[in-house]
Design a protein around this motif. Structure first.
Motif, mmCIF file in Angstrom:
data_model
loop_
_atom_site.group_PDB
_atom_site.id
_atom_site.type_symbol
_atom_site.label_atom_id
_atom_site.label_comp_id
_atom_site.label_asym_id
_atom_site.label_seq_id
_atom_site.Cartn_x
_atom_site.Cartn_y
_atom_site.Cartn_z
ATOM 1 N N LEU A 285 28.061 30.873 21.832
ATOM 2 C CA LEU A 285 28.971 29.788 22.207
ATOM 3 C C LEU A 285 28.207 28.571 22.716
ATOM 4 N N LEU A 286 27.244 28.792 23.583
ATOM 5 C CA LEU A 286 26.480 27.683 24.133
ATOM 6 C C LEU A 286 25.672 26.968 23.048
ATOM 7 N N PHE A 289 27.887 24.661 20.921
ATOM 8 C CA PHE A 289 28.104 23.420 21.662
ATOM 9 C C PHE A 289 26.877 22.510 21.589
ATOM 10 N N ALA A 290 25.687 23.087 21.778
ATOM 11 C CA ALA A 290 24.463 22.285 21.828
ATOM 12 C C ALA A 290 24.137 21.644 20.481
ATOM 13 N N ALA A 292 26.303 20.967 18.162
ATOM 14 C CA ALA A 292 27.368 20.017 17.838
ATOM 15 C C ALA A 292 27.087 18.631 18.406
ATOM 16 N N ILE A 293 26.282 18.540 19.442
ATOM 17 C CA ILE A 293 26.012 17.234 20.060
ATOM 18 C C ILE A 293 25.364 16.275 19.060
ATOM 19 N N TRP A 303 23.041 13.884 27.029
ATOM 20 C CA TRP A 303 23.605 14.886 26.136
ATOM 21 C C TRP A 303 22.557 15.433 25.178
ATOM 22 N N SER A 307 21.267 19.275 24.766
ATOM 23 C CA SER A 307 21.149 19.970 23.491
ATOM 24 C C SER A 307 19.773 20.594 23.332
ATOM 25 N N VAL A 378 25.627 24.208 13.046
ATOM 26 C CA VAL A 378 26.854 24.611 13.746
ATOM 27 C C VAL A 378 27.570 25.705 12.962
ATOM 28 N N THR A 382 28.295 29.499 14.302
ATOM 29 C CA THR A 382 29.686 29.948 14.397
ATOM 30 C C THR A 382 29.889 31.249 13.630
#
Length: 396
Positions: A285-286, A289-290, A292-293, A303, A307, A378, A382
């Protein structure tokens, strides 16, 4: 926090062996692979290679890593493990000096491949060789210290390369060679001596096949592919894509390396408290997110640093989590655990090599579009999470 008494319960010989294995991670992965990332913009700007060719040379190292991971254990049946480890350290050191001379694409490709082969073989052989001599109640922390060599190499490369580049690209490669030679000398006589501990009869009982274990191989492989945009392109994205320069890109790489240094210990610390399966899911999950930045073109420095720090921590921390998860799935079967770790490492290296070449191709065909690379990362991460959730549900 790392326990300060970690070495107190170990014999001096085992403590030295941990240092030697630490050096192999630093040389074979931390420097031989990751030092190329902050060097890539300088290699392009010095007109040694075009951007697409330089990216393919980075992928050559990952292909070599796959070959080394695949052949490391078979080679150890015909040659002494310590002899192989010493030979691999020498090969990686020689590759740095050789890359100081721009004698064409093929020359660089062969030496980058050789450096990757050395790193893959050392990753498969060094830690198991040393951990077999470490008391069971210290293997977790000892393994974390060994993997920390990778992050330390990233920090060293990100710190030293901007300084060395003031003297030129050639001097930067030679400087890395000198550092690798010093580390090789430090590790040379530190390997453990004496017979390995005997395994129990229970270790030879083959456990039943596990869907969850097979899914774990696929998750680890996809996870490796998801890292490639950061490992090969993130510094170049910051330096050239965002126009922030090589020095700023190197600063992001240092943050990546510092996080990678602490990642194994922090990941293991969390897993000890919540379990390896939940910790691995949190890691996925983390990382989603990273990645996706930059995929969403968020260009704010805080940000981007976040990442870099998150992915850096899990580049090494996931090694601890996957290895621990294998032990959870194969309790009381140490031989099967070693075999499973070998398969996981090969799956990891294979997917990473394919991703490196594939993303280099996409980068060249897209005219240097960085966002599409991170979007692919990403997707890969996922899928790792979804596969883990589906495999666990089917097992229940």
């Amino acid at each position: 926090m790392v326990r300060s008494d970690v070495f107190l319960t170990l014999t001096p010989g085992v403590g030295r062996a941990i240092v030697s294995a630490f050096c192999t991670g630093l040389i074979g992965v931390g420097l031989a692979r990751f030092a190329y990332t902050p060097l890539l913009p300088a290699v392009v700007e010095a007109h040694w290679f075009a951007p697409a060719a330089a990216a393919y040379l980075g992928a050559a190292n990952l292909a070599g890593y796959l070959a080394g991971a695949f052949l490391g254990r078979p080679l150890s049946r015909n040659f002494a493990v310590v002899t192989l480890l010493r030979a691999m350290m020498l090969a990686a050191t020689a590759s740095f000096f050789a890359c100081g001379f721009p004698l064409g694409f093929l020359w660089f490709f062969l030496w980058r491949f050789a450096a990757g082969f050395a790193g893959g073989a050392m990753m498969v052989l060094a830690a198991p060789t040393v951990l077999a001599h470490v008391p069971a109640n210290r293997r977790g922390i000892a393994g974390g210290l060994i993997v920390m060599g990778v992050g330390t190499g990233i920090v060293a490369s990100g710190t030293l390369i901007p300084l060395l580049l003031h003297y030129g690209v050639q001097q930067a490669w030679i400087g890395l060679g000198v550092l690798s030679a010093a580390l090789t000398a430090l590790a040379w006589n530190g390997w453990p001596k004496g017979p390995l501990p005997q395994t129990s009869a229970a270790a030879h009982v083959r456990p039943p096949p596990s869907r969850v274990l097979r899914a774990l191989y696929l998750e680890y492989a996809l996870n490796a592919g998801g890292w490639v945009p950061h490992m090969l392109f993130f510094v170049d994205y910051v330096a050239r894509g965002l126009g922030k320069g090589v020095v700023m890109g190197a600063e992001f790489w240092v943050a990546f390396g510092l996080s990678a240094t602490l990642g194994p210990l922090l990941a293991g610390h969390v897993a000890d408290r919540i379990g390896f399966r939940p910790a691995l899911r949190c890691a996925f999950l983390l990382q989603i997110f990273a990645i996706a930045i930059p995929a969403l073109n968020v260009t704010s420095a805080p940000w981007l640093f976040a990442s870099s720090i998150v992915i850096g921590g899990f580049v090494t921390g996931t090694v601890t989590l996957v290895l621990g998860r294998i032990h959870e799935l194969l309790p009381q079967h140490p031989d099967e655990q070693k075999a499973a770790w070998s398969v996981a490492t090969i799956a990891f290296a294979l997917c990473q090599a394919i991703a490196a070449y594939g993303l280099s191709f996409v980068f060249a065909r897209s005219g240097g579009d960085y966002q599409v690379l991170f979007l692919i990362g990403v997707v890969a991460m996922t899928l790792s999470l979804l596969i883990d959730l589906a495999a666990s549900e089917r097992a229940r």
